[in-house]
Scaffold this motif. Structure first.
Motif, mmCIF file in Angstrom:
data_model
loop_
_atom_site.group_PDB
_atom_site.id
_atom_site.type_symbol
_atom_site.label_atom_id
_atom_site.label_comp_id
_atom_site.label_asym_id
_atom_site.label_seq_id
_atom_site.Cartn_x
_atom_site.Cartn_y
_atom_site.Cartn_z
ATOM 1 N N GLU A 46 33.317 56.478 41.903
ATOM 2 C CA GLU A 46 32.213 56.952 41.064
ATOM 3 C C GLU A 46 31.105 57.519 41.928
ATOM 4 O O GLU A 46 30.720 56.926 42.911
ATOM 5 C CB GLU A 46 31.626 55.841 40.158
ATOM 6 C CG GLU A 46 31.520 54.468 40.793
ATOM 7 C CD GLU A 46 32.747 53.634 40.496
ATOM 8 O OE1 GLU A 46 33.386 53.885 39.467
ATOM 9 O OE2 GLU A 46 33.063 52.745 41.284
ATOM 10 N N PHE A 83 24.716 47.818 41.544
ATOM 11 C CA PHE A 83 25.959 47.052 41.431
ATOM 12 C C PHE A 83 25.672 45.610 41.015
ATOM 13 O O PHE A 83 26.355 45.050 40.156
ATOM 14 C CB PHE A 83 26.725 47.086 42.763
ATOM 15 C CG PHE A 83 28.112 46.515 42.660
ATOM 16 C CD1 PHE A 83 29.143 47.248 42.102
ATOM 17 C CD2 PHE A 83 28.372 45.221 43.097
ATOM 18 C CE1 PHE A 83 30.424 46.717 41.978
ATOM 19 C CE2 PHE A 83 29.654 44.685 42.982
ATOM 20 C CZ PHE A 83 30.676 45.433 42.427
ATOM 21 N N GLY A 101 34.914 50.075 40.460
ATOM 22 C CA GLY A 101 35.708 49.659 41.621
ATOM 23 C C GLY A 101 35.522 48.174 41.847
ATOM 24 O O GLY A 101 35.512 47.691 42.973
ATOM 25 N N MET A 102 35.356 47.452 40.746
ATOM 26 C CA MET A 102 34.999 46.040 40.854
ATOM 27 C C MET A 102 36.238 45.169 41.063
ATOM 28 O O MET A 102 37.180 45.230 40.289
ATOM 29 C CB MET A 102 34.232 45.585 39.616
ATOM 30 C CG MET A 102 33.757 44.144 39.732
ATOM 31 S SD MET A 102 32.737 43.646 38.350
ATOM 32 C CE MET A 102 31.118 44.155 38.930
ATOM 33 N N ARG A 108 33.679 35.897 39.779
ATOM 34 C CA ARG A 108 33.257 36.750 38.658
ATOM 35 C C ARG A 108 33.957 36.348 37.361
ATOM 36 O O ARG A 108 33.392 36.493 36.281
ATOM 37 C CB ARG A 108 33.523 38.223 38.989
ATOM 38 C CG ARG A 108 32.585 38.748 40.067
ATOM 39 C CD ARG A 108 32.989 40.119 40.561
ATOM 40 N NE ARG A 108 32.097 40.580 41.629
ATOM 41 C CZ ARG A 108 32.412 41.497 42.526
ATOM 42 N NH1 ARG A 108 33.591 42.083 42.489
ATOM 43 N NH2 ARG A 108 31.542 41.848 43.450
ATOM 44 N N GLY A 149 26.072 42.414 47.423
ATOM 45 C CA GLY A 149 26.819 42.056 46.221
ATOM 46 C C GLY A 149 28.264 42.522 46.210
ATOM 47 O O GLY A 149 29.010 42.181 45.301
ATOM 48 N N TYR A 150 28.659 43.303 47.205
ATOM 49 C CA TYR A 150 30.051 43.746 47.291
ATOM 50 C C TYR A 150 30.898 42.599 47.838
ATOM 51 O O TYR A 150 30.389 41.716 48.525
ATOM 52 C CB TYR A 150 30.196 44.925 48.274
ATOM 53 C CG TYR A 150 29.755 46.275 47.789
ATOM 54 C CD1 TYR A 150 28.839 46.413 46.759
ATOM 55 C CD2 TYR A 150 30.265 47.420 48.386
ATOM 56 C CE1 TYR A 150 28.442 47.683 46.340
ATOM 57 C CE2 TYR A 150 29.870 48.685 47.983
ATOM 58 C CZ TYR A 150 28.956 48.807 46.963
ATOM 59 O OH TYR A 150 28.569 50.051 46.571
ATOM 60 N N THR A 151 32.197 42.662 47.595
ATOM 61 C CA THR A 151 33.096 41.636 48.129
ATOM 62 C C THR A 151 33.068 41.628 49.665
ATOM 63 O O THR A 151 33.310 40.598 50.269
ATOM 64 C CB THR A 151 34.537 41.842 47.620
ATOM 65 O OG1 THR A 151 34.812 43.237 47.563
ATOM 66 C CG2 THR A 151 34.723 41.264 46.242
ATOM 67 N N GLU A 213 42.584 43.235 47.492
ATOM 68 C CA GLU A 213 41.738 43.025 46.312
ATOM 69 C C GLU A 213 42.214 43.924 45.188
ATOM 70 O O GLU A 213 42.733 45.008 45.441
ATOM 71 C CB GLU A 213 40.276 43.399 46.636
ATOM 72 C CG GLU A 213 39.717 42.616 47.794
ATOM 73 C CD GLU A 213 38.262 42.954 48.080
ATOM 74 O OE1 GLU A 213 37.619 43.647 47.263
ATOM 75 O OE2 GLU A 213 37.776 42.524 49.142
HETATM 76 N N1 GLN Z 1 35.205 46.199 45.367
HETATM 77 C C1 GLN Z 1 33.910 45.794 45.780
HETATM 78 C C2 GLN Z 1 33.392 44.698 44.887
HETATM 79 O O1 GLN Z 1 33.935 44.473 43.857
HETATM 80 C C3 GLN Z 1 32.910 46.943 45.806
HETATM 81 C C4 GLN Z 1 32.739 47.589 44.480
HETATM 82 C C5 GLN Z 1 31.668 48.650 44.391
HETATM 83 O O2 GLN Z 1 30.870 48.825 45.216
HETATM 84 N N2 GLN Z 1 31.606 49.428 43.400
HETATM 85 O O3 GLN Z 1 32.439 44.060 45.206
#
Ligand code: GLN
Length: 257
Positions: A46, A83, A101-102, A108, A149-151, A213
């Motif tokens: 995105e 995010f 892209g979560m 979560r 906050g990203y993985t 992931e």
């Molecule tokens: N995949 C990573 C997460 O879920 C980053 C996702 C993002 O930045 N949009 O934290």
């Protein structure tokens, strides 16, 4: 005559009540619009562009969101936010679903429900071409940048390293190119985009340190009605190769720029 009018009024009132209780107002999917939340700072999934597939938003996720809405007889709308705010906005009902892209993580899953996964990724390290970082363990004495906050942040935290967190991937990468940090930990496809956009950077992978992931769409806990629609569309797009094609198309576009 009077009686008929009264009856009509009653029927009308009942119809209006039914209307507010169902699809006409409120509810999770607002009328014909399916409102997604995203953070448009994550190419090729995105990003903001002059003419995207949903308004000014384009990318793999945006094309997927558009098709999910269409298959469900709705129109996709997109709300762009940080995010970190996405899951809160989902719980508040400000948006119907999150496509960003979560990664579907157990943490979560405590607050939201996730769709069938549609993409597999992994965390990687972006370093300068002449860097001596060859594995995750080499980050121990380095300056590490992540995105809040990203993985990737969670991974580095779990490894017990100190790091600096940025709001945007582009900010973290700028620190790296400016020599203010040694390594950026971020998702694989996005890392590839940054490396092709910036001279002198390379990707270092370490599958033994970073688990794979799965990206999925989040809905409010218990919203099975919407989740079923989303899953049906995703499963179709996975089976007929649409998602694969989109991934190829947007990855090529991203690297060709
Ligand atoms: N995949 C990573 C997460 O879920 C980053 C996702 C993002 O930045 N949009 O934290």
């Amino acid at each position: 005559m009077k009686r008929t009018t009264k009856l009509l009024t009653m029927i009308l009132a009942m119809a209006m009540t039914a209307c507010t209780l169902t699809a006409c107002g409120g509810g999770s999917a607002k009328g014909d619009t399916l409102t997604f939340g995203t953070n448009a700072e994550f190419p090729p999934f995105e990003y903001v562009t002059s003419s995207g597939v949903i308004g000014e938003y384009d990318g793999i996720d945006m094309a997927i969101a558009k098709q999910i809405a269409e298959e469900s007889g709705m129109t996709a709308a997109m709300e762009n936010m940080e995010f970190d705010s996405l899951l809160v906005a989902l719980q508040n009902g400000q948006i119907d679903a999150v496509i960003a892209g979560m990664t579907a993580t157990d943490e979560r899953r405590e607050t939201v429900d996730f769709s069938t996964p549609y993409y597999t990724a992994t965390q990687v390290m972006i370093v300068k071409e002449d860097s001596d970082i060859a594995a995750a363990a080499d980050m121990a004495d380095k300056k590490i940048c992540v995105i809040q906050g990203y993985t990737g942040e969670v991974c580095v935290q779990d490894m017990g390293y100190t790091y600096e967190a940025f709001k945007k991937g582009t900010e973290a990468v700028m620190e790296l190119t400016n020599g203010k940090c040694d390594v950026v930990v971020i998702d694989s496809a996005t890392a590839q985009k940054y490396v092709s956009d910036n001279e002198g950077l390379k990707i270092v992978e370490d599958p033994s340190a970073f688990a794979s992931e799965e990206y999925a769409i989040a809905v409010q806990k218990g919203n099975t009605e919407l989740l079923d629609k989303i899953n049906k569309a995703i499963e179709k797009m996975l089976a007929d190769g649409t998602i694969n094609e989109l991934a190829v198309k947007y990855t090529e576009e991203a690297t060709a720029e």
